[in-house]
Design a protein around this motif. Structure first.
Motif, mmCIF file in Angstrom:
data_model
loop_
_atom_site.group_PDB
_atom_site.id
_atom_site.type_symbol
_atom_site.label_atom_id
_atom_site.label_comp_id
_atom_site.label_asym_id
_atom_site.label_seq_id
_atom_site.Cartn_x
_atom_site.Cartn_y
_atom_site.Cartn_z
ATOM 1 N N THR A 155 27.135 -15.652 12.458
ATOM 2 C CA THR A 155 27.133 -15.393 11.027
ATOM 3 C C THR A 155 26.823 -13.917 10.757
ATOM 4 N N GLU A 156 27.269 -13.457 9.612
ATOM 5 C CA GLU A 156 27.065 -12.050 9.258
ATOM 6 C C GLU A 156 25.594 -11.751 8.994
ATOM 7 N N SER A 157 24.863 -12.730 8.549
ATOM 8 C CA SER A 157 23.439 -12.531 8.270
ATOM 9 C C SER A 157 22.613 -12.835 9.504
ATOM 10 N N ASP A 158 21.457 -12.205 9.602
ATOM 11 C CA ASP A 158 20.556 -12.438 10.722
ATOM 12 C C ASP A 158 19.695 -13.675 10.464
ATOM 13 N N PRO A 159 19.173 -14.275 11.527
ATOM 14 C CA PRO A 159 18.371 -15.486 11.356
ATOM 15 C C PRO A 159 17.061 -15.195 10.632
ATOM 16 N N VAL A 160 16.676 -16.122 9.787
ATOM 17 C CA VAL A 160 15.406 -16.037 9.059
ATOM 18 C C VAL A 160 14.662 -17.347 9.278
ATOM 19 N N GLN A 161 13.437 -17.246 9.743
ATOM 20 C CA GLN A 161 12.642 -18.438 10.012
ATOM 21 C C GLN A 161 11.933 -18.905 8.749
ATOM 22 N N GLN A 162 12.205 -20.156 8.376
ATOM 23 C CA GLN A 162 11.556 -20.741 7.202
ATOM 24 C C GLN A 162 10.243 -21.422 7.567
ATOM 25 N N ARG A 163 10.172 -21.922 8.785
ATOM 26 C CA ARG A 163 8.958 -22.570 9.268
ATOM 27 C C ARG A 163 8.948 -22.486 10.779
ATOM 28 N N ALA A 194 22.552 -26.792 10.910
ATOM 29 C CA ALA A 194 22.895 -25.409 11.247
ATOM 30 C C ALA A 194 21.977 -24.403 10.572
ATOM 31 N N GLU A 195 21.626 -24.677 9.305
ATOM 32 C CA GLU A 195 20.814 -23.708 8.573
ATOM 33 C C GLU A 195 19.348 -23.736 8.992
ATOM 34 N N GLU A 196 18.970 -24.693 9.847
ATOM 35 C CA GLU A 196 17.578 -24.780 10.302
ATOM 36 C C GLU A 196 17.386 -24.331 11.745
ATOM 37 N N ARG A 197 18.467 -24.039 12.448
ATOM 38 C CA ARG A 197 18.297 -23.750 13.877
ATOM 39 C C ARG A 197 17.518 -22.465 14.135
#
Length: 469
Positions: A199-207, A298-301
């Protein structure tokens, strides 16, 4: 006002129909993620219709992108979708509907991003068969499908140079290219590269999904196995390595996540049971070796990946290995995780060349132990590797990996030849709508042994489409 004779007519962009081969929505495996990402990458340049049929799919939100999601239930629905497009992009597609498309003057682009015949030939079971005669019969049906695709496709895409050479040979041997149809095209205009991307955006950890859970602390060195365990993977060697290291360094934790496929037809592969049993017998199950079976949305990995210190992918030495493209490695890059991989495949060579991690010989427990120990203790090495990952990772954004496909669907669309309907020499017209419960990728994956129930490839469409719902 009349258009000036010197003003070129505005040619509308081609309308692209993408036939999704797997579940899409909240929980997606690689094929579903691929088609959603391809649609997003191509939509700024041409209108995209995403045809979804897989049981278990959920709603998709493409925002303002020029992507229309359509569902289909039978061949009549598919034919209507074909009528509304100029080009069909697919991995698996019923041969009769392809024939309909060709008769209607449409062009078909086949997504050959994995060399499925290579994966299949060495599988433990094919369509539930473990005997040589049954496996050979089902394998012959698979080859029949790709021979048809070789003759029907105007263009093909795959994942790396090794695969391109293999597919070119296959297409030529299947009479997919003749002197009369070559038309001065080079290899890139017949089989282009469209590997998986990030993805164009970098990963961001939510938890924090690992640390603080499952007995994993902030002080632990966490190795993550990011994906399923299929026939050609080797989860046993890293489990043995970690079990031996656990005696002297209890900080080392190996986490397998997403081992049960979101498509119920595939489910939990037998290789996962074998891996768990080994960990149990070595006394490390749930302590040094942890299995998280639920498929991660996918959005939580990122919540899992960013809790790891390094990522691991090991495979057996096989024919499949030489042509493989391990898409999970892109998650390693996305999360800036040093990789420990088995040598022999394309990505292992790339990782060694670019110094993105360490490669060990397949099945070598001592080498695996040494690689894990080195990464877990050498902070400077990890920092150098992360710097190297940052240097190459922009090359793996979807905007970069779809460049050749995008060019051929827009600027070079005239190179996509109109193909005549292939002669019915192998009775592929028997690929009629059948009673199979699921379509595309799921049943192909059943074919190559990722599921244990007895699916028959049979006349192919029975494996390539769902029942009417």
């Amino acid at each position: 006002m009349a258009e000036s004779a010197s003003t070129p007519a505005v040619v509308p962009p081609v309308r692209l129909l993408m036939v999704v081969p797997d579940v899409v929505g909240e929980k997606m495996a690689g094929p579903g993620m691929r088609y959603v990402a391809l649609a997003k990458a191509l939509a700024p340049f041409l209108p995209v219709t995403l045809a979804v049929a897989e049981s278990g799919s959920t709603a998709l939100d493409f925002g303002t992108l020029n992507v229309t999601v359509r569902t289909w239930h039978d061949h009549k629905d598919l034919q209507k979708l074909v009528d509304e497009c100029d080009i069909v992009f697919c991995q698996f597609f019923d041969t009769n509907v392809v024939r309909y498309a060709l008769r209607a003057g449409k062009r078909v682009v086949y997504d050959l991003y994995n060399a499925l015949p290579i994966e299949t030939i060495g599988a433990e079971r094919i369509s539930g068969h473990t005997d040589a005669e049954g496996k050979d019969r089902e394998y012959a049906e698979l080859l029949r499908y790709f021979r048809f695709a070789s003759k029907a496709g105007s263009y093909f895409v795959t994942s790396n140079e090794r695969q391109r050479d293999w597919w070119l040979g296959y297409i030529m041997a299947s009479d997919g290219i003749r002197p009369s149809t070559l038309g001065g095209r080079g290899p890139d205009d017949i089989v282009g590269l469209a590997p998986f991307g990030m993805t164009e955006s970098d990963p961001v950890q939510q938890r924090s999904a690992l640390r603080g859970h499952h007995g994993i602390t902030d002080d632990d060195f966490v190795l993550i196995w990011a994906g399923g365990i299929w026939d050609w993977f080797d989860a046993l060697t890293p489990i043995r390595a970690v079990a031996e290291l656990a005696g002297t360094d209890s900080r080392i934790k190996l986490v397998f996540y997403g081992t049960v496929h979101p498509n119920a037809t595939i489910g939990k592969p037998p290789a996962v049971d074998r891996a768990e049993e080994l960990a149990r017998s070595l006394g490390v199950l749930g302590t040094s070796v942890i299995f998280l079976h639920d498929w991660v949305p996918a959005e939580e990995r990122a919540d899992y990946l960013l809790d790891a210190d390094a990522a691991l992918s090991a495979h057996k030495q096989s024919l499949e290995t030489h042509y493989a493209f391990r898409t999970r490695v892109l998650d390693h890059f996305w999360a800036k995780l040093p990789s420990i991989v088995s040598s022999g495949d394309w990505f292992a060579d790339y990782i060694e060349k670019e110094q993105l991690g360490l490669a060990t010989p397949p099945g070598d427990v001592e080498a695996m132990k040494a690689a894990i120990s080195r990464l877990s203790t050498d902070v400077d090495l990890r920092e150098r590797v992360v710097g190297n990952i940052e240097r190459v990772r922009e090359d793996w954004r979807w905007s970069a990996t779809t460049r050749e496909l995008r060019e051929h669907l827009t600027v070079k669309v005239d190179t996509l030849a109109f193909r005549p309907e292939p002669a019915d020499t192998e009775q592929d017209s028997q690929a009629q709508l059948g009673t199979g419960a699921l379509s595309g990728w799921a049943l192909a994956r059943g074919l190559i042994g990722r599921v244990g129930h007895r699916l028959r490839l049979g006349r192919l469409a029975r494996l390539l489409r769902p029942t009417k719902r």
